[in-house]
Design a protein around this motif. Structure first.
Motif: not given
Length: 122
Positions: A41-62
């Motif tokens: 919300k505060q910064e723009m990124f060119d690329l995100v490395l996203l772990d699929i299973f996080l403690p509070d979220a799953i990648a396809y929801d995020l």
């Protein structure tokens, strides 16, 4: 290039951050989905490395929430628990690449080099 690492395993996120910065890019870490959403919300990124299973979220929801802020951001998903169903779900959301842990750092570097050329030509 500016890269956001969303990974809940501290050793993995720190290693990725060190390598990415060594390769000449800026890296920021988030350990949860909520933290990542607050950051984008505060910064723009060119690329995100996203772990699929996080403690509070799953990648396809995020993924859709991450892309709301800036549609030009590319996403690479990472998982240690690969399944065809999960891979199909995240691929259907337009991710750049699907990686299975342990991450092949040479492969990741190649992808980032390719991406940085694409970003610098925008």
């Amino acid at each position: 290039m500016k890269i956001l690492i969303i990974e809940d395993t501290e050793q993995v996120s720190r290693l990725l951050k060190i390598k990415i910065e060594k390769w000449g890019h800026e890296a920021r870490i988030a350990a949860t989905g909520k933290e990542a959403l607050d950051i984008v919300k505060q910064e723009m990124f060119d690329l995100v490395l996203l772990d699929i299973f996080l403690p509070d979220a799953i990648a396809y929801d995020l993924i859709p929430k991450l892309k709301l802020g800036w549609s030009g951001m590319e996403i690479i998903t990472m998982t240690g628990h690969s399944s065809r169903d999960v891979e199909e779900k995240v691929r259907s959301q337009g991710i750049l690449y699907y990686m299975v842990k342990p991450i092949d750092l040479g492969e990741l570097e190649s992808i980032i080099v390719h991406m940085s050329k694409k970003v610098s030509s925008r």
